[in-house]
Design a protein around this motif. Structure first.
Motif, PDB file in Angstrom:
ATOM      1  N   ARG A  26     -21.057  55.106 105.066  1.00  0.00           N
ATOM      2  CA  ARG A  26     -20.967  54.000 104.203  1.00  0.00           C
ATOM      3  C   ARG A  26     -22.332  53.213 104.217  1.00  0.00           C
ATOM      4  O   ARG A  26     -22.771  52.710 105.638  1.00  0.00           O
ATOM      5  CB  ARG A  26     -19.712  53.279 104.592  1.00  0.00           C
ATOM      6  CG  ARG A  26     -18.338  54.195 104.359  1.00  0.00           C
ATOM      7  CD  ARG A  26     -18.199  54.214 102.868  1.00  0.00           C
ATOM      8  NE  ARG A  26     -17.057  55.004 102.555  1.00  0.00           N
ATOM      9  CZ  ARG A  26     -16.789  56.277 102.567  1.00  0.00           C
ATOM     10  NH1 ARG A  26     -17.713  57.248 102.705  1.00  0.00           N
ATOM     11  NH2 ARG A  26     -15.637  56.845 102.287  1.00  0.00           N
ATOM     12  N   LEU A  27     -22.711  52.649 103.087  1.00  0.00           N
ATOM     13  CA  LEU A  27     -23.768  51.838 103.281  1.00  0.00           C
ATOM     14  C   LEU A  27     -23.329  50.462 103.926  1.00  0.00           C
ATOM     15  O   LEU A  27     -22.230  49.751 103.795  1.00  0.00           O
ATOM     16  CB  LEU A  27     -24.395  51.560 101.560  1.00  0.00           C
ATOM     17  CG  LEU A  27     -24.810  52.665 101.098  1.00  0.00           C
ATOM     18  CD1 LEU A  27     -25.121  51.997  99.470  1.00  0.00           C
ATOM     19  CD2 LEU A  27     -26.074  52.932 101.545  1.00  0.00           C
ATOM     20  N   ASN A  28     -24.366  50.045 104.556  1.00  0.00           N
ATOM     21  CA  ASN A  28     -23.926  48.922 105.588  1.00  0.00           C
ATOM     22  C   ASN A  28     -25.259  47.880 105.802  1.00  0.00           C
ATOM     23  O   ASN A  28     -25.890  47.836 106.959  1.00  0.00           O
ATOM     24  CB  ASN A  28     -23.443  49.315 106.898  1.00  0.00           C
ATOM     25  CG  ASN A  28     -22.863  47.966 107.834  1.00  0.00           C
ATOM     26  OD1 ASN A  28     -22.330  47.209 107.412  1.00  0.00           O
ATOM     27  ND2 ASN A  28     -23.251  48.185 109.188  1.00  0.00           N
ATOM     28  N   LYS A 126     -20.364  54.115  98.817  1.00  0.00           N
ATOM     29  CA  LYS A 126     -20.701  55.389  98.979  1.00  0.00           C
ATOM     30  C   LYS A 126     -21.760  55.873  98.430  1.00  0.00           C
ATOM     31  O   LYS A 126     -22.306  57.024  98.170  1.00  0.00           O
ATOM     32  CB  LYS A 126     -19.293  56.201  98.421  1.00  0.00           C
ATOM     33  CG  LYS A 126     -18.173  56.194  99.267  1.00  0.00           C
ATOM     34  CD  LYS A 126     -16.871  57.046  98.617  1.00  0.00           C
ATOM     35  CE  LYS A 126     -16.851  56.317  97.346  1.00  0.00           C
ATOM     36  NZ  LYS A 126     -15.509  57.496  96.741  1.00  0.00           N
ATOM     37  N   ALA A 127     -22.672  54.913  98.009  1.00  0.00           N
ATOM     38  CA  ALA A 127     -24.086  54.855  97.725  1.00  0.00           C
ATOM     39  C   ALA A 127     -24.149  55.633  96.336  1.00  0.00           C
ATOM     40  O   ALA A 127     -25.460  56.190  95.530  1.00  0.00           O
ATOM     41  CB  ALA A 127     -24.934  56.079  98.538  1.00  0.00           C
ATOM     42  N   ASN A 128     -22.946  55.487  95.431  1.00  0.00           N
ATOM     43  CA  ASN A 128     -23.066  55.663  94.011  1.00  0.00           C
ATOM     44  C   ASN A 128     -23.611  54.502  93.162  1.00  0.00           C
ATOM     45  O   ASN A 128     -23.150  53.321  93.572  1.00  0.00           O
ATOM     46  CB  ASN A 128     -21.632  56.057  93.666  1.00  0.00           C
ATOM     47  CG  ASN A 128     -20.927  57.246  94.226  1.00  0.00           C
ATOM     48  OD1 ASN A 128     -21.732  58.337  94.036  1.00  0.00           O
ATOM     49  ND2 ASN A 128     -19.867  57.220  94.843  1.00  0.00           N
ATOM     50  N   ILE A 129     -24.420  54.579  92.273  1.00  0.00           N
ATOM     51  CA  ILE A 129     -25.076  53.565  91.375  1.00  0.00           C
ATOM     52  C   ILE A 129     -23.833  53.233  90.358  1.00  0.00           C
ATOM     53  O   ILE A 129     -23.379  53.998  89.716  1.00  0.00           O
ATOM     54  CB  ILE A 129     -26.271  54.039  90.639  1.00  0.00           C
ATOM     55  CG1 ILE A 129     -27.314  54.098  91.736  1.00  0.00           C
ATOM     56  CG2 ILE A 129     -26.458  52.905  89.796  1.00  0.00           C
ATOM     57  CD1 ILE A 129     -28.804  54.512  91.274  1.00  0.00           C
ATOM     58  N   ILE A 130     -23.498  51.831  90.506  1.00  0.00           N
ATOM     59  CA  ILE A 130     -22.656  51.510  89.571  1.00  0.00           C
ATOM     60  C   ILE A 130     -23.140  50.751  88.148  1.00  0.00           C
ATOM     61  O   ILE A 130     -22.782  51.300  87.177  1.00  0.00           O
ATOM     62  CB  ILE A 130     -21.747  50.285  89.897  1.00  0.00           C
ATOM     63  CG1 ILE A 130     -20.808  50.782  91.313  1.00  0.00           C
ATOM     64  CG2 ILE A 130     -20.567  49.754  88.924  1.00  0.00           C
ATOM     65  CD1 ILE A 130     -20.303  49.765  92.327  1.00  0.00           C
ATOM     66  N   SER A 131     -24.226  50.249  88.510  1.00  0.00           N
ATOM     67  CA  SER A 131     -25.009  49.811  87.118  1.00  0.00           C
ATOM     68  C   SER A 131     -26.450  49.439  87.633  1.00  0.00           C
ATOM     69  O   SER A 131     -26.780  49.234  88.760  1.00  0.00           O
ATOM     70  CB  SER A 131     -24.390  48.565  86.555  1.00  0.00           C
ATOM     71  OG  SER A 131     -24.402  47.410  87.417  1.00  0.00           O
ATOM     72  N   GLY A 149     -32.036  59.151  92.266  1.00  0.00           N
ATOM     73  CA  GLY A 149     -32.383  60.190  93.436  1.00  0.00           C
ATOM     74  C   GLY A 149     -33.125  59.541  94.678  1.00  0.00           C
ATOM     75  O   GLY A 149     -33.430  60.326  95.603  1.00  0.00           O
ATOM     76  N   MET A 150     -32.820  58.100  94.970  1.00  0.00           N
ATOM     77  CA  MET A 150     -33.304  57.477  96.106  1.00  0.00           C
ATOM     78  C   MET A 150     -32.077  57.759  97.255  1.00  0.00           C
ATOM     79  O   MET A 150     -32.600  57.588  98.386  1.00  0.00           O
ATOM     80  CB  MET A 150     -33.360  56.100  96.160  1.00  0.00           C
ATOM     81  CG  MET A 150     -34.871  55.566  95.280  1.00  0.00           C
ATOM     82  SD  MET A 150     -35.287  53.880  95.159  1.00  0.00           S
ATOM     83  CE  MET A 150     -35.512  53.495  96.697  1.00  0.00           C
ATOM     84  N   SER A 151     -30.976  58.001  96.925  1.00  0.00           N
ATOM     85  CA  SER A 151     -30.134  58.204  98.005  1.00  0.00           C
ATOM     86  C   SER A 151     -28.966  59.381  97.507  1.00  0.00           C
ATOM     87  O   SER A 151     -29.013  59.963  96.409  1.00  0.00           O
ATOM     88  CB  SER A 151     -29.251  56.825  97.989  1.00  0.00           C
ATOM     89  OG  SER A 151     -28.552  56.616  96.783  1.00  0.00           O
ATOM     90  N   VAL A 152     -28.353  59.800  98.477  1.00  0.00           N
ATOM     91  CA  VAL A 152     -27.413  60.958  98.200  1.00  0.00           C
ATOM     92  C   VAL A 152     -25.923  60.218  98.360  1.00  0.00           C
ATOM     93  O   VAL A 152     -25.709  59.298  98.973  1.00  0.00           O
ATOM     94  CB  VAL A 152     -27.317  61.779  99.648  1.00  0.00           C
ATOM     95  CG1 VAL A 152     -26.058  62.892  99.230  1.00  0.00           C
ATOM     96  CG2 VAL A 152     -28.582  62.380  99.596  1.00  0.00           C
ATOM     97  N   SER A 153     -24.851  60.603  97.360  1.00  0.00           N
ATOM     98  CA  SER A 153     -23.591  60.022  97.270  1.00  0.00           C
ATOM     99  C   SER A 153     -22.911  60.564  98.579  1.00  0.00           C
ATOM    100  O   SER A 153     -22.983  61.664  98.899  1.00  0.00           O
ATOM    101  CB  SER A 153     -22.759  60.388  96.150  1.00  0.00           C
ATOM    102  OG  SER A 153     -23.569  59.907  95.121  1.00  0.00           O
ATOM    103  N   PHE A 154     -22.136  59.665  99.120  1.00  0.00           N
ATOM    104  CA  PHE A 154     -21.335  60.122 100.281  1.00  0.00           C
ATOM    105  C   PHE A 154     -19.996  60.608 100.142  1.00  0.00           C
ATOM    106  O   PHE A 154     -19.228  60.302  99.122  1.00  0.00           O
ATOM    107  CB  PHE A 154     -21.258  58.842 101.344  1.00  0.00           C
ATOM    108  CG  PHE A 154     -22.391  58.318 101.598  1.00  0.00           C
ATOM    109  CD1 PHE A 154     -23.713  59.129 101.738  1.00  0.00           C
ATOM    110  CD2 PHE A 154     -22.630  56.819 101.991  1.00  0.00           C
ATOM    111  CE1 PHE A 154     -24.960  58.495 102.126  1.00  0.00           C
ATOM    112  CE2 PHE A 154     -24.075  56.374 102.327  1.00  0.00           C
ATOM    113  CZ  PHE A 154     -24.989  57.104 102.473  1.00  0.00           C
ATOM    114  N   PRO A 155     -19.246  61.424 100.840  1.00  0.00           N
ATOM    115  CA  PRO A 155     -17.983  61.873 100.654  1.00  0.00           C
ATOM    116  C   PRO A 155     -16.912  60.815 100.960  1.00  0.00           C
ATOM    117  O   PRO A 155     -17.367  59.768 101.661  1.00  0.00           O
ATOM    118  CB  PRO A 155     -17.800  63.096 101.792  1.00  0.00           C
ATOM    119  CG  PRO A 155     -18.831  62.645 102.719  1.00  0.00           C
ATOM    120  CD  PRO A 155     -19.957  61.911 102.224  1.00  0.00           C
TER     121      PRO A 155
END
Length: 251
Positions: A26-28, A126-131, A149-155
């Motif tokens: 999780r991003l922190n 979870k590193a998903n881009i919302i906007s 592409g700078m990050s991977v989405s987390f499970p």
């Protein structure tokens, strides 16, 4: 012999225990924390208009607002350098140098909005881009895929070393999608390496390319410290081979 057996059992137990350790990705970030990155992109395009393009960009990312659900990053391009070889024509541009030709002046006018504007990115934990909001910058001048592409989405769940999960990136500007498998390969002093592999599909779901590479996540913030992804794609009659490398720059 008995002592040797005990040592072997201890080693096996240690390896097994380490393999079963799980981590919740999780991003922190700390609010106000600023990171500096360098992005290096190399592309080889074969088609009716073949070209080789190398690009080097500098960027700062500041976590300006951190809540329980999301993080707002303010990103700023600090430099852009590009070299383009298109057969009989070559173009070079460096934002840190004064333009010396008509072609460089044209490049400078096109890149100027990127350097003068601030990109706002809202991501969930979870590193998903919302906007994303990049005021005064035309869509054609900005590759949203480079930011996604700078990050991977987390499970949703915790993962152990060796476990995999899937994620998708919508590439609206290309009318395509990137579907990838991500595997947490190990835990090191540098962070959490994640191996990725996947395929690009068009709007009809047909495969148009593949990509492989890795990301290394910061052990505290879980944002990308470095990454390297190589891809091959066929798009609108052209074959595109590219490598994108991202690395955090300590200043």
């Amino acid at each position: 012999m008995k002592k040797l057996s005990s040592i072997l059992l201890l080693v096996c137990f240690t390896v097994y225990t380490h393999a079963q350790e799980k981590v919740l990705l999780r991003l922190n970030p700390q609010q106000g924390e600023t990171k500096t990155y360098e992005m290096i992109m190399k592309s080889d395009i074969e088609g009716s208009e073949s070209m080789i393009m190398d690009m080097n960009m500098g960027m700062t990312m500041a976590a300006t607002e951190v809540t329980a659900e999301s993080i707002t990053y303010q990103a700023k391009y600090t430099k852009i350098r590009t070299d383009i070889n298109a057969g009989m024509m070559t173009i070079s541009y460096d934002s840190e140098k004064a333009a010396e030709s008509q072609m460089e002046e044209m490049m400078a006018s096109q890149i100027k909005p990127l350097l003068e504007s601030t990109l706002s990115i809202v991501m969930d934990k979870k590193a998903n881009i919302i906007s994303m909001d990049f005021p005064n910058v035309p869509d054609a001048a900005f590759d949203m895929g480079s930011i996604q592409g700078m990050s991977v989405s987390f499970p949703e769940h915790e993962v152990a070393i060796g476990e995999s999960w899937s994620s998708e990136i919508e590439l609206a500007q290309l009318g395509a999608k990137f579907i990838m498998a991500n595997t947490l390969t190990e835990k090191t002093a540098d962070g959490y390496p994640i191996a990725i592999s996947g395929k690009y599909t068009d709007a009809d779901g047909n495969s148009i390319g593949t990509a492989t590479g890795y990301y290394i996540l910061d052990p505290k913030t879980f944002f990308t410290k470095s990454s390297n992804v190589t891809s091959e794609m066929e798009f609108q009659g052209s074959k595109i081979k590219s490598t994108v490398e991202l690395r955090e720059v300590n200043k």
